[in-house]
Design an enzyme around this catalytic site. Structure first.
Site, PDB file in Angstrom:
ATOM      1  N   ALA A  88       0.863  -1.191   0.000  1.00  0.00           N
ATOM      2  CA  ALA A  88       0.000   0.000   0.000  1.00  0.00           C
ATOM      3  C   ALA A  88       0.890   1.228   0.000  1.00  0.00           C
ATOM      4  O   ALA A  88       2.013   1.197   0.517  1.00  0.00           O
ATOM      5  CB  ALA A  88      -0.891  -0.013   1.236  1.00  0.00           C
TER       6      ALA A  88
ATOM      7  N   GLY B  10       0.810  -5.030   0.914  1.00  0.00           N
ATOM      8  CA  GLY B  10      -0.304  -5.175  -0.025  1.00  0.00           C
ATOM      9  C   GLY B  10       0.093  -5.850  -1.333  1.00  0.00           C
ATOM     10  O   GLY B  10      -0.750  -6.444  -2.008  1.00  0.00           O
TER      11      GLY B  10
ATOM     12  N   GLU C 109      -0.130  -9.382  -0.618  1.00  0.00           N
ATOM     13  CA  GLU C 109      -1.560  -9.681  -0.481  1.00  0.00           C
ATOM     14  C   GLU C 109      -2.245  -9.769  -1.844  1.00  0.00           C
ATOM     15  O   GLU C 109      -3.111 -10.619  -2.063  1.00  0.00           O
ATOM     16  CB  GLU C 109      -2.231  -8.602   0.385  1.00  0.00           C
ATOM     17  CG  GLU C 109      -1.737  -8.630   1.825  1.00  0.00           C
ATOM     18  CD  GLU C 109      -2.317  -7.490   2.665  1.00  0.00           C
ATOM     19  OE1 GLU C 109      -1.943  -6.329   2.424  1.00  0.00           O
ATOM     20  OE2 GLU C 109      -3.148  -7.773   3.539  1.00  0.00           O
TER      21      GLU C 109
ATOM     22  N   GLU D 231       4.259  -4.740   7.546  1.00  0.00           N
ATOM     23  CA  GLU D 231       3.375  -3.709   8.123  1.00  0.00           C
ATOM     24  C   GLU D 231       3.687  -3.414   9.579  1.00  0.00           C
ATOM     25  O   GLU D 231       3.537  -2.277  10.036  1.00  0.00           O
ATOM     26  CB  GLU D 231       1.906  -4.152   7.999  1.00  0.00           C
ATOM     27  CG  GLU D 231       1.341  -4.083   6.590  1.00  0.00           C
ATOM     28  CD  GLU D 231       1.540  -5.357   5.783  1.00  0.00           C
ATOM     29  OE1 GLU D 231       2.385  -6.199   6.177  1.00  0.00           O
ATOM     30  OE2 GLU D 231       0.862  -5.505   4.764  1.00  0.00           O
TER      31      GLU D 231
HETATM   32  N1  CO8 Z   1       4.539   3.321  -0.644  1.00  0.00           N
HETATM   33  C1  CO8 Z   1       4.926   4.476  -1.228  1.00  0.00           C
HETATM   34  N2  CO8 Z   1       6.109   4.649  -1.827  1.00  0.00           N
HETATM   35  C2  CO8 Z   1       6.949   3.591  -1.844  1.00  0.00           C
HETATM   36  C3  CO8 Z   1       6.606   2.362  -1.262  1.00  0.00           C
HETATM   37  C4  CO8 Z   1       5.344   2.253  -0.650  1.00  0.00           C
HETATM   38  N3  CO8 Z   1       4.901   1.098  -0.108  1.00  0.00           N
HETATM   39  N4  CO8 Z   1       7.648   1.525  -1.416  1.00  0.00           N
HETATM   40  C5  CO8 Z   1       8.592   2.208  -2.081  1.00  0.00           C
HETATM   41  N5  CO8 Z   1       8.176   3.451  -2.346  1.00  0.00           N
HETATM   42  C6  CO8 Z   1       8.891   4.515  -3.057  1.00  0.00           C
HETATM   43  C7  CO8 Z   1      10.019   5.083  -2.227  1.00  0.00           C
HETATM   44  O1  CO8 Z   1       9.528   6.058  -1.328  1.00  0.00           O
HETATM   45  C8  CO8 Z   1      10.912   5.651  -3.312  1.00  0.00           C
HETATM   46  O2  CO8 Z   1      10.369   6.856  -3.738  1.00  0.00           O
HETATM   47  P1  CO8 Z   1      11.318   8.173  -3.847  1.00  0.00           P
HETATM   48  O3  CO8 Z   1      12.309   7.807  -4.934  1.00  0.00           O
HETATM   49  O4  CO8 Z   1      10.371   9.246  -4.252  1.00  0.00           O
HETATM   50  O5  CO8 Z   1      11.962   8.339  -2.510  1.00  0.00           O
HETATM   51  C9  CO8 Z   1      10.746   4.661  -4.456  1.00  0.00           C
HETATM   52  O6  CO8 Z   1       9.535   3.962  -4.196  1.00  0.00           O
HETATM   53  C10 CO8 Z   1      11.846   3.632  -4.547  1.00  0.00           C
HETATM   54  O7  CO8 Z   1      11.958   3.005  -3.291  1.00  0.00           O
HETATM   55  P2  CO8 Z   1      13.336   2.901  -2.464  1.00  0.00           P
HETATM   56  O8  CO8 Z   1      14.238   4.018  -2.843  1.00  0.00           O
HETATM   57  O9  CO8 Z   1      13.004   2.748  -1.024  1.00  0.00           O
HETATM   58  O10 CO8 Z   1      13.910   1.544  -3.086  1.00  0.00           O
HETATM   59  P3  CO8 Z   1      14.909   0.532  -2.376  1.00  0.00           P
HETATM   60  O11 CO8 Z   1      15.276  -0.460  -3.417  1.00  0.00           O
HETATM   61  O12 CO8 Z   1      15.994   1.253  -1.657  1.00  0.00           O
HETATM   62  O13 CO8 Z   1      14.030  -0.193  -1.228  1.00  0.00           O
HETATM   63  C11 CO8 Z   1      12.077  -1.366  -0.396  1.00  0.00           C
HETATM   64  C12 CO8 Z   1      12.978  -1.027  -1.614  1.00  0.00           C
HETATM   65  C13 CO8 Z   1      12.881  -2.220   0.607  1.00  0.00           C
HETATM   66  C14 CO8 Z   1      10.914  -2.173  -0.929  1.00  0.00           C
HETATM   67  C15 CO8 Z   1      11.620  -0.067   0.294  1.00  0.00           C
HETATM   68  O14 CO8 Z   1      11.112   0.818  -0.709  1.00  0.00           O
HETATM   69  C16 CO8 Z   1      10.521  -0.280   1.292  1.00  0.00           C
HETATM   70  O15 CO8 Z   1      10.781  -0.734   2.402  1.00  0.00           O
HETATM   71  N6  CO8 Z   1       9.249   0.028   0.914  1.00  0.00           N
HETATM   72  C17 CO8 Z   1       8.124  -0.090   1.804  1.00  0.00           C
HETATM   73  C18 CO8 Z   1       7.660  -1.529   1.910  1.00  0.00           C
HETATM   74  C19 CO8 Z   1       6.525  -1.641   2.891  1.00  0.00           C
HETATM   75  O16 CO8 Z   1       6.656  -1.343   4.075  1.00  0.00           O
HETATM   76  N7  CO8 Z   1       5.350  -2.110   2.397  1.00  0.00           N
HETATM   77  C20 CO8 Z   1       4.166  -2.253   3.212  1.00  0.00           C
HETATM   78  C21 CO8 Z   1       3.293  -1.050   3.063  1.00  0.00           C
HETATM   79  S1  CO8 Z   1       1.904  -1.098   4.153  1.00  0.00           S
HETATM   80  C22 CO8 Z   1       0.835  -2.150   3.391  1.00  0.00           C
HETATM   81  O17 CO8 Z   1       1.082  -2.653   2.312  1.00  0.00           O
HETATM   82  C23 CO8 Z   1      -0.436  -2.403   4.134  1.00  0.00           C
HETATM   83  C24 CO8 Z   1      -1.495  -3.000   3.207  1.00  0.00           C
HETATM   84  C25 CO8 Z   1      -2.856  -2.964   3.847  1.00  0.00           C
HETATM   85  C26 CO8 Z   1      -3.362  -1.561   3.981  1.00  0.00           C
HETATM   86  C27 CO8 Z   1      -4.730  -1.554   4.562  1.00  0.00           C
HETATM   87  C28 CO8 Z   1      -5.450  -0.221   4.395  1.00  0.00           C
HETATM   88  C29 CO8 Z   1      -4.946   0.879   5.239  1.00  0.00           C
END
Ligand code: CO8
Length: 262
Positions: free
Chosen positions: A68, A113, A116, A136
């Protein structure tokens, strides 16, 4: 701001496989409300379109989907958070209950997500570079698009608790050992293997395929007695089809069956 028209990239493979590519690579295909709404529309259209016989899901760029959209998650309160979770659950359930086989071809990250979404597909193939997780907990929330339930159903409660409580990531091979993915292939083989699998599936009898998916999906949450009744009802339904006559006849005549979908 994203261009709404390009968040999903759609193509047809061999006329009958709808290939849906998440197309927000700059955010690792993170699922914001607009992307979710586009997915909902595409799933509804795919369900109604008789020329679509299977769905292939993949991600543009270096990830399948990183979950998400965390920037959007930041704005959610108790009410809107619960609403968004229910909405996401409904969209993913649409895919799961489409009545047509779907396959998630996963490369790179499938987190939160994203994992998921992959679990809502009928089948999953991973590139050997794929990484899975439900991180999460590190954001102070829990999976909200069906992950707590689908993960425990796919890999068992113990492993689901491990992944969700620790938020740790696992590689494709481990995901395969756990039963989270059906197959692991080299990255450069991912789409060709996924296409081959779906091409083989859509040659089979579609009513039997649909019955199979429904009995396994719905039967899982019924008592054994009720699930057996459901299975028997669907078995009877299949016995009334032209495809059953053709399948059995083809076996007796030692030739390949040619199913018509009736
Ligand atoms: N949301 C928004 N932006 C994201 C997300 C995300 N989940 N993941 C990555 N991005 C963005 C980064 O912010 C970055 O953007 P910018 O260049 O503008 O800074 C770009 O994508 C590239 O990402 P990274 O530079 O971080 O890339 P890396 O290769 O260094 O790292 C990772 C990759 C490890 C995947 C890292 O991006 C990360 O940890 N991302 C988040 C993963 C995460 O925590 N996912 C779970 C999200 S919560 C969820 O899914 C809950 C679902 C249910 C919701 C229910 C309703 C509320």
């Amino acid at each position: 701001m994203d261009n709404a028209a390009t968040l999903l990239n759609m193509t047809r493979i061999n006329s009958h496989i709808l290939h849906i590519k998440l197309n927000r690579p700059e955010a690792l295909n993170a699922l914001n409300a607009e992307l979710m709404s586009q997915l909902e529309n595409v799933f509804l259209e795919a369900k109604a379109d008789v020329t679509v016989k299977a769905i292939l899901l993949s991600g543009e760029g270096k990830a399948f989907c990183a979950g998400a959209d965390i920037k959007q998650l930041a704005t959610l309160n108790a009410h809107t958070g619960s609403e968004f979770a229910r909405y996401g659950q409904r969209v993913f359930r649409l895919l799961e209950q489409l009545g047509k086989p779907s396959l998630a071809a996963i490369h790179g990250f499938a987190l939160g997500g994203g994992c998921e979404l992959a679990m809502s597909a009928t089948l999953r193939i991973a590139a050997d570079t794929a990484v899975f997780g439900q991180p999460e907990i590190k954001l102070g929330v829990i999976p909200g698009f069906g992950g707590t339930q689908r993960l425990s159903r796919l890999v068992g409660k113990g492993r689901a608790l491990d992944l969700c409580l620790t938020g740790r990531l696992i590689k494709a091979e481990e995901a395969h050992r756990w039963g989270l993915v059906n197959e692991v292939v080299a990255s450069d083989q991912l789409l060709s293997r996924a296409t081959q699998l779906l091409t083989d599936l859509i040659k089979l009898a579609p009513i039997a395929l649909q019955s199979m998916m429904m009995t396994i999906d719905q039967g899982y949450d019924l008592s054994l007695t009720d699930a057996f009744a459901l299975e028997a009802a669907h078995f009877g339904l299949c016995c009334a089809t032209t495809d059953k006559k053709e399948g059995v006849k083809a076996f007796i005549e030692k030739r390949a069956a040619l199913f018509c979908g009736e």
